[in-house]
Enzyme design. Structure first.
Site, short mmCIF file in Angstrom:
data_model
loop_
_atom_site.label_atom_id
_atom_site.label_comp_id
_atom_site.label_asym_id
_atom_site.label_seq_id
_atom_site.Cartn_x
_atom_site.Cartn_y
_atom_site.Cartn_z
N GLU A 1 0.87 -1.18 0.00
CA GLU A 1 0.00 0.00 0.00
C GLU A 1 0.91 1.23 0.00
O GLU A 1 1.66 1.45 0.95
CB GLU A 1 -0.89 0.00 1.25
N LYS B 1 -10.76 -1.83 6.98
CA LYS B 1 -9.55 -1.60 7.76
C LYS B 1 -9.96 -1.13 9.16
O LYS B 1 -10.76 -0.20 9.29
CB LYS B 1 -8.72 -0.51 7.06
#
Length: 222
Positions: free
Chosen positions: A43, A131
């Protein structure tokens, strides 16, 4: 790559390295060190200067590598990241416009949540993966385990405070994958020309994921 394929890949890899860096070249070096350790997903946060260039270079370097953008806050950022080659988008909180922009391109959006109400809001917007942030400062594995009670089928990625020391605890608490930043992509080590430390940490995390999957498969078959 469609949304379901991306989700499956993230689950198989089990670790989401979060790359934050002072410049694009430093970010690329961190990605290289992580990849050398056997973790084929990263990421790249939008806080990295010239993050779209980093996304583009990583995406072009290896078609089998899964690259996504993090700290995506607006629809405009989402469009820029997708155009640069991001295969998934991650936000620190709930950003409906990012989810809608990703959906238009059949790209996975992973919103951030912390409370049950925020998880419910994310689910109502169609989130497939969520998340949990900041997890470490809000109870760690115990917080994740508590959320799994009312949401047993949710795919949660705890992020913030996750490390080699507690990775197994997070998996035991029901994590779908682990979001790990500085504990893995250690910029201090990188600046000391000790990229091998990042690679070694990546190998250790990959081994933990493997043990977890073997144990999980054994439990299901027994």
């Amino acid at each position: 790559m469609n949304v379901e394929t991306t989700i499956r890949r993230i689950g198989e890899i089990g670790v989401m390295p979060v790359i934050r860096a002072a410049n694009a070249d430093e970010a690329l070096r961190a990605v290289e060190a992580v990849c050398a350790g056997g973790i084929s997903v990263v990421e790249i946060t939008m806080t990295v200067p010239d993050a779209p260039r980093v996304l583009r270079e990583v995406a072009r370097a290896n078609s089998e590598f899964l690259v996504g953008a993090g700290t995506v806050l607006t629809a405009q950022q989402a469009e820029i990241c997708i155009d640069a080659g991001a295969q998934f988008l991650i936000s620190p909180g709930l950003a409906p416009e990012v989810i809608h922009a990703a959906a238009k391109h059949n790209v996975l959006a992973i919103p951030g949540a912390f409370t049950p109400s925020e998880v419910m809001a994310a689910l109502q917007l169609g989130a497939d993966v969520i998340k949990i942030f900041p997890c470490g400062s809000g109870g760690g594995p115990n917080h994740l385990k508590a959320l799994r009670g009312p949401f047993p089928h949710c795919r949660f990625i705890p992020t913030g405070g996750v490390s080699l020391k507690n990775a197994e605890e997070y998996f035991a608490a029901g994590a779908f994958a682990l979001g790990i930043g500085g504990e893995l992509a250690d910029l201090a080590a990188l600046r000391r020309n000790e990229a091998h430390r990042i690679t070694e940490a990546a190998k250790s995390l990959a081994a933990i994921v493997h043990r977890h999957k073997v144990s999980f498969t054994s439990e299901r078959s027994s």
